[in-house]
Design a protein around this motif. Structure first.
Motif, PDB file in Angstrom:
ATOM      1  N   GLU A  29       0.811  -1.220   0.000  1.00 27.85           N
ATOM      2  CA  GLU A  29       0.000   0.000   0.000  1.00 27.85           C
ATOM      3  C   GLU A  29       0.844   1.270   0.000  1.00 27.85           C
ATOM      4  O   GLU A  29       0.314   2.367   0.124  1.00 27.85           O
ATOM      5  CB  GLU A  29      -0.911   0.002   1.228  1.00 27.85           C
ATOM      6  N   HIS A  30       2.149   1.126  -0.133  1.00 26.52           N
ATOM      7  CA  HIS A  30       3.055   2.261   0.009  1.00 26.52           C
ATOM      8  C   HIS A  30       3.617   2.704  -1.338  1.00 26.52           C
ATOM      9  O   HIS A  30       4.156   1.897  -2.092  1.00 26.52           O
ATOM     10  CB  HIS A  30       4.212   1.902   0.942  1.00 26.52           C
ATOM     11  N   ASN A  31       3.482   3.992  -1.624  1.00 26.21           N
ATOM     12  CA  ASN A  31       4.140   4.573  -2.788  1.00 26.21           C
ATOM     13  C   ASN A  31       5.584   4.854  -2.405  1.00 26.21           C
ATOM     14  O   ASN A  31       5.864   5.328  -1.303  1.00 26.21           O
ATOM     15  CB  ASN A  31       3.443   5.860  -3.220  1.00 26.21           C
ATOM     16  N   LEU A  32       6.503   4.545  -3.320  1.00 28.09           N
ATOM     17  CA  LEU A  32       7.926   4.654  -3.025  1.00 28.09           C
ATOM     18  C   LEU A  32       8.656   5.488  -4.059  1.00 28.09           C
ATOM     19  O   LEU A  32       8.274   5.528  -5.226  1.00 28.09           O
ATOM     20  CB  LEU A  32       8.578   3.264  -3.030  1.00 28.09           C
ATOM     21  N   VAL A  33       9.712   6.111  -3.597  1.00 32.58           N
ATOM     22  CA  VAL A  33      10.710   6.728  -4.464  1.00 32.58           C
ATOM     23  C   VAL A  33      12.021   6.063  -4.087  1.00 32.58           C
ATOM     24  O   VAL A  33      12.405   6.044  -2.918  1.00 32.58           O
ATOM     25  CB  VAL A  33      10.818   8.249  -4.238  1.00 32.58           C
ATOM     26  N   ILE A  34      12.704   5.479  -5.063  1.00 32.34           N
ATOM     27  CA  ILE A  34      13.956   4.775  -4.807  1.00 32.34           C
ATOM     28  C   ILE A  34      15.083   5.510  -5.512  1.00 32.34           C
ATOM     29  O   ILE A  34      15.008   5.782  -6.709  1.00 32.34           O
ATOM     30  CB  ILE A  34      13.888   3.321  -5.318  1.00 32.34           C
ATOM     31  N   ALA A  35      16.107   5.829  -4.760  1.00 33.99           N
ATOM     32  CA  ALA A  35      17.322   6.423  -5.325  1.00 33.99           C
ATOM     33  C   ALA A  35      18.430   5.388  -5.200  1.00 33.99           C
ATOM     34  O   ALA A  35      18.534   4.701  -4.186  1.00 33.99           O
ATOM     35  CB  ALA A  35      17.705   7.689  -4.573  1.00 33.99           C
ATOM     36  N   SER A  36      19.232   5.269  -6.227  1.00 35.16           N
ATOM     37  CA  SER A  36      20.353   4.336  -6.147  1.00 35.16           C
ATOM     38  C   SER A  36      21.646   5.074  -6.459  1.00 35.16           C
ATOM     39  O   SER A  36      21.652   6.079  -7.172  1.00 35.16           O
ATOM     40  CB  SER A  36      20.155   3.166  -7.106  1.00 35.16           C
ATOM     41  N   THR A  45      29.374   7.584   3.053  1.00 36.82           N
ATOM     42  CA  THR A  45      29.379   9.013   2.721  1.00 36.82           C
ATOM     43  C   THR A  45      28.587   9.263   1.444  1.00 36.82           C
ATOM     44  O   THR A  45      27.776  10.196   1.377  1.00 36.82           O
ATOM     45  CB  THR A  45      30.814   9.541   2.574  1.00 36.82           C
ATOM     46  N   SER A  46      28.782   8.424   0.434  1.00 42.55           N
ATOM     47  CA  SER A  46      28.028   8.558  -0.819  1.00 42.55           C
ATOM     48  C   SER A  46      26.543   8.323  -0.585  1.00 42.55           C
ATOM     49  O   SER A  46      25.698   9.022  -1.153  1.00 42.55           O
ATOM     50  CB  SER A  46      28.549   7.570  -1.856  1.00 42.55           C
ATOM     51  N   ALA A  47      26.209   7.348   0.256  1.00 40.77           N
ATOM     52  CA  ALA A  47      24.802   7.079   0.569  1.00 40.77           C
ATOM     53  C   ALA A  47      24.178   8.262   1.299  1.00 40.77           C
ATOM     54  O   ALA A  47      23.041   8.651   1.012  1.00 40.77           O
ATOM     55  CB  ALA A  47      24.680   5.810   1.402  1.00 40.77           C
ATOM     56  N   SER A  52      20.611  13.045   1.305  1.00 38.92           N
ATOM     57  CA  SER A  52      20.503  14.494   1.480  1.00 38.92           C
ATOM     58  C   SER A  52      19.937  15.156   0.224  1.00 38.92           C
ATOM     59  O   SER A  52      19.048  16.015   0.304  1.00 38.92           O
ATOM     60  CB  SER A  52      21.875  15.072   1.815  1.00 38.92           C
ATOM     61  N   GLN A  53      20.440  14.755  -0.943  1.00 35.35           N
ATOM     62  CA  GLN A  53      19.938  15.311  -2.199  1.00 35.35           C
ATOM     63  C   GLN A  53      18.484  14.911  -2.427  1.00 35.35           C
ATOM     64  O   GLN A  53      17.677  15.715  -2.898  1.00 35.35           O
ATOM     65  CB  GLN A  53      20.805  14.848  -3.366  1.00 35.35           C
ATOM     66  N   MET A  54      18.152  13.676  -2.085  1.00 38.01           N
ATOM     67  CA  MET A  54      16.775  13.198  -2.252  1.00 38.01           C
ATOM     68  C   MET A  54      15.814  14.020  -1.396  1.00 38.01           C
ATOM     69  O   MET A  54      14.747  14.425  -1.860  1.00 38.01           O
ATOM     70  CB  MET A  54      16.687  11.722  -1.876  1.00 38.01           C
ATOM     71  N   LEU A  55      16.194  14.275  -0.156  1.00 38.05           N
ATOM     72  CA  LEU A  55      15.324  15.041   0.734  1.00 38.05           C
ATOM     73  C   LEU A  55      15.172  16.492   0.284  1.00 38.05           C
ATOM     74  O   LEU A  55      14.152  17.121   0.563  1.00 38.05           O
ATOM     75  CB  LEU A  55      15.840  14.966   2.168  1.00 38.05           C
ATOM     76  N   SER A  56      16.162  17.017  -0.427  1.00 41.79           N
ATOM     77  CA  SER A  56      16.019  18.387  -0.931  1.00 41.79           C
ATOM     78  C   SER A  56      15.004  18.449  -2.069  1.00 41.79           C
ATOM     79  O   SER A  56      14.357  19.470  -2.275  1.00 41.79           O
ATOM     80  CB  SER A  56      17.371  18.948  -1.379  1.00 41.79           C
ATOM     81  N   SER A  57      14.845  17.348  -2.803  1.00 44.33           N
ATOM     82  CA  SER A  57      13.878  17.304  -3.904  1.00 44.33           C
ATOM     83  C   SER A  57      12.516  16.773  -3.474  1.00 44.33           C
ATOM     84  O   SER A  57      11.504  17.079  -4.097  1.00 44.33           O
ATOM     85  CB  SER A  57      14.410  16.424  -5.038  1.00 44.33           C
ATOM     86  N   PHE A  58      12.494  15.953  -2.424  1.00 41.37           N
ATOM     87  CA  PHE A  58      11.257  15.351  -1.918  1.00 41.37           C
ATOM     88  C   PHE A  58      11.128  15.664  -0.428  1.00 41.37           C
ATOM     89  O   PHE A  58      11.353  14.796   0.418  1.00 41.37           O
ATOM     90  CB  PHE A  58      11.273  13.827  -2.114  1.00 41.37           C
ATOM     91  N   PRO A  59      10.774  16.890  -0.063  1.00 38.82           N
ATOM     92  CA  PRO A  59      10.741  17.263   1.356  1.00 38.82           C
ATOM     93  C   PRO A  59       9.696  16.508   2.179  1.00 38.82           C
ATOM     94  O   PRO A  59       9.810  16.451   3.396  1.00 38.82           O
ATOM     95  CB  PRO A  59      10.445  18.763   1.326  1.00 38.82           C
TER      96      PRO A  59
END
Length: 63
Positions: A29-36, A45-47, A52-59
């Protein structure tokens, strides 16, 4: 991995600092956004940078 894949949102504009590539879909039942991480890139550090970048685009994303 996903029960259903979604197309990217038509109104999505990533943050200017976001270099990630995303997959969109649903699991249960969950909509997801996956970043790899890009090929050949690994480590905590890369993760952390990816998140951090994902949260700036998907607050509104909860992690």
């Amino acid at each position: 991995m996903l029960d259903e894949k979604h197309a990217p949102p038509t109104n999505f504009v990533p943050s200017h600092a976001d270099n990630n590539v995303y997959s969109y879909g649903r699991m249960g039942e969950h909509n997801l956004v996956i970043a790899s991480l890009p090929p050949g890139v690994h480590g905590t550090t890369s993760a952390a940078t990816t998140v951090s970048q994902m949260l700036s685009s998907f607050p509104n994303v909860r992690i």
